[in-house]
Design a protein around this motif. Sequence first.
Motif, short mmCIF file in Angstrom:
data_model
loop_
_atom_site.label_atom_id
_atom_site.label_comp_id
_atom_site.label_asym_id
_atom_site.label_seq_id
_atom_site.Cartn_x
_atom_site.Cartn_y
_atom_site.Cartn_z
N ILE A 43 0.35 -8.10 10.39
CA ILE A 43 0.87 -6.90 9.73
C ILE A 43 1.51 -7.25 8.39
CG2 ILE A 43 2.64 -5.07 9.94
CD1 ILE A 43 1.96 -5.05 12.98
N VAL A 44 2.26 -8.34 8.37
CA VAL A 44 2.94 -8.76 7.13
C VAL A 44 1.90 -9.12 6.06
CG1 VAL A 44 4.45 -10.52 6.10
CG2 VAL A 44 5.03 -9.53 8.32
N ILE A 45 0.89 -9.91 6.44
CA ILE A 45 -0.13 -10.37 5.47
C ILE A 45 -0.83 -9.18 4.83
CG2 ILE A 45 -2.42 -11.46 5.31
CD1 ILE A 45 -1.48 -13.64 7.15
N HIS A 46 -1.34 -8.27 5.66
CA HIS A 46 -2.18 -7.20 5.12
C HIS A 46 -1.38 -6.04 4.52
CE1 HIS A 46 -5.74 -9.26 6.38
NE2 HIS A 46 -5.16 -9.47 7.55
N SER A 47 -0.15 -5.82 4.97
CA SER A 47 0.62 -4.72 4.38
C SER A 47 1.28 -5.10 3.07
CB SER A 47 1.72 -4.22 5.32
OG SER A 47 1.47 -4.47 6.61
N SER A 102 -0.59 0.69 2.31
CA SER A 102 -0.71 1.47 3.57
C SER A 102 -2.08 1.24 4.23
CB SER A 102 -0.47 2.95 3.31
OG SER A 102 -1.33 3.41 2.31
N ASP A 103 -3.14 1.03 3.41
CA ASP A 103 -4.46 0.74 4.01
C ASP A 103 -4.43 -0.60 4.75
OD1 ASP A 103 -5.43 3.05 3.01
OD2 ASP A 103 -6.51 2.14 1.32
N GLY A 104 -3.61 -1.49 4.23
CA GLY A 104 -3.47 -2.82 4.83
C GLY A 104 -2.90 -2.75 6.23
N ILE A 105 -1.92 -1.86 6.40
CA ILE A 105 -1.29 -1.76 7.74
C ILE A 105 -2.28 -1.16 8.74
CG2 ILE A 105 -0.08 0.50 7.64
CD1 ILE A 105 2.39 -1.20 8.67
N VAL A 106 -3.14 -0.22 8.27
CA VAL A 106 -4.17 0.35 9.16
C VAL A 106 -5.15 -0.75 9.57
CG1 VAL A 106 -6.07 2.03 9.29
CG2 VAL A 106 -3.94 2.65 8.15
N HIS A 107 -5.54 -1.55 8.58
CA HIS A 107 -6.46 -2.66 8.83
C HIS A 107 -5.84 -3.65 9.82
CE1 HIS A 107 -9.47 -5.72 7.98
NE2 HIS A 107 -8.49 -6.58 7.82
#
Lengths: 237, 189
Positions: free
Chosen positions: A65-69, A89-94
């Motif tokens: 979560i930290v990496i992609h958000s 925000s797209d990162g957290i969905v991913h």
Amino acid sequence: MKRLPPLLCVIWTLTLVATTVVAIDALRIAAWCAIVITIVSVITRQSDVIRTSTLWLFPLLLPLIVIHSFFNPTFPVTSQLWGTIPFRSDGIVHAINSGSKLMSLMIAAVLWRYVDAQRLFNWLVLLKCPVAFLVMFGQSHGMLILLRRRAENVFLAQRARGIAAGPGIFAKVRALPSVILPVVLNALGEADVRAVLLASRGFGAGVMTVLGQPGPRKEEMALSAISVLGWAVLELL
Amino acid sequence: MERTSYQIAKRCALGATCLALNVGLGKVSNLLSLPITFDVVGTILASALLPPWVALLVSAMSSVLGSLIIHPAFIYYIGTQIAVCLAALGALRLGLFNRPWKAITAGVGIGIVSAIVSAPVTAIVFQGVSVPSLTALNVLFMASGNSLLKSVISGSLIIESTDKAVAGIIVWLILKRLPKGVATTPIPK
């Protein structure tokens, strides 16, 4: 604790792995994982599988979560936290989607910790799996406990002899051979003794057979069929 | 006792030891609080002491055992273990484990192979998350604008080559001190 039948482990592993490929959203993956975990908990009569899966998943999920958000530049920055930290925000969905797939893969592996090892061994022998392979695997499992205990004893003995294992990384690296070499050389030396014992017990002398024909039971076959059907319905919904 | 059954048993026992070393040596790094995994020492030793097909079997099985004992993620790196075994077999054929500096070079080479094979798994299956040291490096590279795969490859190259160089020197120390008759195949000089 009751152990899981090997057939069910195979079926659930296949469905859990297939879910990560065909599932459209994280919800379906989570739903199938929840169903499998519930059935496993009922069969094994304990909730240990939930605890183990959670313990193994969280160290992966939180960094994900930290990496992609916050850091993955593939996703556009949607807002700034406290005016300085870029948030995606797209990162957290991913991360949530990837996390659900990881959860499915983790549970697929965790299942095998609860398999009925004796029945699995018998099945593998009947399926003409090389016995040397099975013995090697079983022996290594036993040796592992011995090896870890020996490593602890050697470490304590070397410290008692005055070999400093710190503070500082260089002291630790210097102490490394004095701990690792006795452990490894002793273990390799013992292999010869183990080989003599194995050979004296008739290992490698002929074809191995298992007493009885431990095929899958009717209720296991039925539960396997229901599992595959249930998984297919969930994916098609 | 037949000689052939003893030989099979010897290979089996030695293979089991190498397998246990692959999974169990992490305990030593835990005791010394070192950021080294030692997850390929058994594979490299198996390449030196056992016939190639047994060494390959040991490398593949250590991923299975690791996934049952340590963490399920191990099973997804089965290709890395096999690649490390092949690289170790090549390094042994070239006689790279008979001098300390050569062993370090071989370790670095094995580390590069390991990084190249494991990086796609870390990037695709685990989306950049791995052991804490590698994850931190991945974040660092991503924060400087690199893509996920590029960051993971860069991070893996640094961590794996260091880790495997240490494994290389340890294997050299072990092979140097190993009593005669332990290996089932002649160790290349």
